[in-house]
Design a protein around this motif. Structure first.
Motif, PDB file in Angstrom:
ATOM      1  N   ASP A 188       0.850  -1.185   0.000  1.00  0.00           N
ATOM      2  CA  ASP A 188       0.000   0.000   0.000  1.00  0.00           C
ATOM      3  C   ASP A 188       0.891   1.241   0.000  1.00  0.00           C
ATOM      4  O   ASP A 188       1.844   1.342   0.769  1.00  0.00           O
ATOM      5  CB  ASP A 188      -0.866  -0.045   1.267  1.00  0.00           C
ATOM      6  CG  ASP A 188      -1.961   1.014   1.285  1.00  0.00           C
ATOM      7  OD1 ASP A 188      -1.654   2.182   0.949  1.00  0.00           O
ATOM      8  OD2 ASP A 188      -3.098   0.683   1.649  1.00  0.00           O
ATOM      9  N   ARG A 220       0.395   4.007   1.211  1.00  0.00           N
ATOM     10  CA  ARG A 220       0.376   4.673   2.512  1.00  0.00           C
ATOM     11  C   ARG A 220       1.556   4.223   3.373  1.00  0.00           C
ATOM     12  O   ARG A 220       2.165   5.032   4.089  1.00  0.00           O
ATOM     13  CB  ARG A 220      -0.933   4.373   3.245  1.00  0.00           C
ATOM     14  CG  ARG A 220      -2.206   4.826   2.553  1.00  0.00           C
ATOM     15  CD  ARG A 220      -3.413   4.353   3.344  1.00  0.00           C
ATOM     16  NE  ARG A 220      -4.684   4.655   2.734  1.00  0.00           N
ATOM     17  CZ  ARG A 220      -5.319   3.857   1.875  1.00  0.00           C
ATOM     18  NH1 ARG A 220      -4.774   2.718   1.504  1.00  0.00           N
ATOM     19  NH2 ARG A 220      -6.499   4.201   1.381  1.00  0.00           N
ATOM     20  N   GLN A 242       4.715   6.651   4.658  1.00  0.00           N
ATOM     21  CA  GLN A 242       5.134   6.802   6.047  1.00  0.00           C
ATOM     22  C   GLN A 242       6.638   6.595   6.164  1.00  0.00           C
ATOM     23  O   GLN A 242       7.339   7.367   6.837  1.00  0.00           O
ATOM     24  CB  GLN A 242       4.395   5.794   6.928  1.00  0.00           C
ATOM     25  CG  GLN A 242       4.717   5.893   8.410  1.00  0.00           C
ATOM     26  CD  GLN A 242       4.205   7.163   9.046  1.00  0.00           C
ATOM     27  OE1 GLN A 242       3.062   7.560   8.813  1.00  0.00           O
ATOM     28  NE2 GLN A 242       5.035   7.822   9.848  1.00  0.00           N
ATOM     29  N   HIS A 295       1.338  11.417  -0.997  1.00  0.00           N
ATOM     30  CA  HIS A 295       0.685  11.045   0.259  1.00  0.00           C
ATOM     31  C   HIS A 295       1.480  11.604   1.438  1.00  0.00           C
ATOM     32  O   HIS A 295       0.891  12.055   2.435  1.00  0.00           O
ATOM     33  CB  HIS A 295       0.568   9.528   0.376  1.00  0.00           C
ATOM     34  CG  HIS A 295      -0.292   9.084   1.531  1.00  0.00           C
ATOM     35  ND1 HIS A 295      -1.663   9.050   1.485  1.00  0.00           N
ATOM     36  CD2 HIS A 295       0.033   8.681   2.784  1.00  0.00           C
ATOM     37  CE1 HIS A 295      -2.151   8.652   2.641  1.00  0.00           C
ATOM     38  NE2 HIS A 295      -1.132   8.415   3.455  1.00  0.00           N
ATOM     39  N   PHE A 334      -7.822   5.516  -0.924  1.00  0.00           N
ATOM     40  CA  PHE A 334      -6.496   6.137  -0.944  1.00  0.00           C
ATOM     41  C   PHE A 334      -6.532   7.425  -1.762  1.00  0.00           C
ATOM     42  O   PHE A 334      -6.051   8.477  -1.316  1.00  0.00           O
ATOM     43  CB  PHE A 334      -5.472   5.156  -1.528  1.00  0.00           C
ATOM     44  CG  PHE A 334      -4.153   5.780  -1.899  1.00  0.00           C
ATOM     45  CD1 PHE A 334      -3.210   6.074  -0.936  1.00  0.00           C
ATOM     46  CD2 PHE A 334      -3.870   6.082  -3.228  1.00  0.00           C
ATOM     47  CE1 PHE A 334      -1.993   6.658  -1.274  1.00  0.00           C
ATOM     48  CE2 PHE A 334      -2.660   6.668  -3.579  1.00  0.00           C
ATOM     49  CZ  PHE A 334      -1.718   6.953  -2.597  1.00  0.00           C
TER      50      PHE A 334
END
Length: 312
Positions: free
Chosen positions: A108, A110, A114, A152, A251
Motif C-alpha cells: 500500500d 500509505r 510513512q 501522500h 487512498f
C-alpha cells in the motif's frame, strides 16, 4: 557551480526497486537472481505474492539500474542515468544533499509514504546540520507510482511543510488503464521454458490497485462511461477484488481531500509546488470497453481520442 541548497530525493516507480529476502535479492538485475529465475520461473518470485508466508520478510535494497532483467521478458525502467543527471546538473553529493528512496513497491502506498516521511526528516536534519543551512527543504523527483507515494507524504502526512517542490514524471495521478489490463487480463511473459504467469502475484498487490483509474473509464456497462466501482457492482469484471478496489479508491479520495484542504492553509501554495512532467502525443489507453468479446482497453473515451505518454 554553486552547491544546490536543498536536499534532493529520487523516488522510483512500481517495480523500480530491487527486493530481497535476507541477503538474497529476488527481484534484481544481478546474475544470481537471473539464474534462479531461468531455472525456476515464476516460482522464484512467489515470495512477492502478498499472501506468501515469507512476504513480510521482503525488503527493498536499492534502485534498479538501467538494465534488462531477462531479454524478451522484462525491461524495467532503471535509474542510473536519472541519478547521474541529477548529481551532475545540480552538483549534488551522495549521502549529503542527494538521496535515493528504494521501497517495497508491492505494498500500500500509505505504508511507503510513512517510511518516506521518516527517512526524509532524518536526511533533512542531517543536511541542514552539515550544510549550515537551517532553511534547507526537500525537492522530490519521482517517477510513476513514486509520485503517489510522495504526494501522500506531502499532502496527507503534512510533509509539504518541509518540501519546496515535488516533481512527478509520468505519474498516474488519475490512474492508468494498464493496471486494469493487468488485473483483468493478467500478465504472461515469454514462451517455452521461460514462459511464466505473473498474474496471481500482480493481483495480490495493493499498489497495483492504487494505480487503477479514478475517473469514469468503463464503457459498455451503462449508457455513459462509469467508474470502476460502478462496473464492479454491475458484475463487469472477472478478477477484480472488490475490497482491494475500494481501499484503492479510498487512498485517492483521501489524497484529493487533503490536497483541497491544504489549499486553504496560509502559506501552502506559496511554499510548496507540485510540478507534473507529462508526456504527450503518444497513443495511450483511455478506457475499458465491454462488448460481446469481453474487455478491451482502447485509446479513446466516449468517442474522443486522447494522447499521453503511452501509459498515462
Amino acid at each position: 557551480m554553486s552547491q544546490f541548497s536543498d536536499l534532493v530525493i529520487l523516488v522510483p516507480g512500481i517495480m523500480g526497486s530491487a527486493l530481497a529476502v535476507g541477503d538474497k535479492e529476488v527481484w534484481a538485475p544481478n546474475a544470481s537472481a537471473l539464474w534462479t529465475f531461468v531455472k525456476s520461473g515464476a516460482s522464484s518470485l512467489e515470495v512477492l505474492h502478498t499472501g506468501h508466508p515469507q512476504s513480510k520478510l521482503v525488503r527493498a535494497t536499492r534502485l534498479m539500474p538501467d538494465a534488462t532483467l531477462v531479454p524478451g521478458l522484462f525491461k524495467i525502467d532503471g535509474y542510473t542515468k536519472a541519478a547521474e543527471t541529477l548529481r551532475q546538473k545540480l552538483a549534488l553529493l551522495d549521502g549529503q544533499n542527494y538521496r535515493e528512496f528504494p521501497y517495497d513497491w508491492r505494498l500500500d502506498n500509505r505504508i511507503n509514504a510513512q517510511a518516506l516521511g521518516e527517512s526524509t526528516l532524518e536526511w533533512l536534519d542531517h543536511w541542514r546540520a552539515s550544510s549550515g543551512n537551517p532553511d534547507a527543504k526537500v525537492s522530490f523527483v519521482c517517477h510513476s507510482m513514486g509520485g503517489l507515494v510522495a504526494r501522500h507524504f506531502t499532502d496527507v502526512l503534512e510533509g509539504w511543510k518541509v518540501t519546496r517542490r515535488l516533481v512527478t514524471i509520468g505519474t498516474p495521478h488519475r490512474g492508468s488503464l494498464n493496471a486494469l489490463r493487468f488485473i483483468e487480463h493478467g500478465m504472461k511473459k515469454g514462451i517455452g521454458p521461460l514462459g511464466i504467469d505473473l498474474s496471481p502475484i500482480l493481483r495480490s498487490l495493493p499498489s497495483l490497485y492504487q494505480l487503477l483509474p479514478t475517473y469514469a473509464c468503463v464503457q459498455g456497462v451503462q449508457g455513459a462511461a462509469v467508474k470502476i466501482s460502478d462496473a464492479i457492482d454491475a458484475g463487469a469484471f472477472q478478477h477484480m477484488d472488490r475490497t482491494m478496489a475500494q481501499h484503492a479508491a479510498d487512498f485517492h479520495a483521501t489524497l484529493k481531500a487533503a490536497a483541497e484542504s491544504n489549499l486553504q492553509i496560509a502559506g501552502y501554495a506559496d511554499s510548496f509546488a507540485l510540478i507534473p512532467v507529462v508526456g504527450v502525443e503518444q497513443p495511450t489507453s483511455q478506457s475499458a470497453l465491454f462488448a460481446a468479446g469481453g474487455l478491451q482497453v482502447v485509446d479513446y473515451l466516449e468517442g474522443e481520442f486522447y494522447k499521453g505518454d503511452g501509459t498515462v
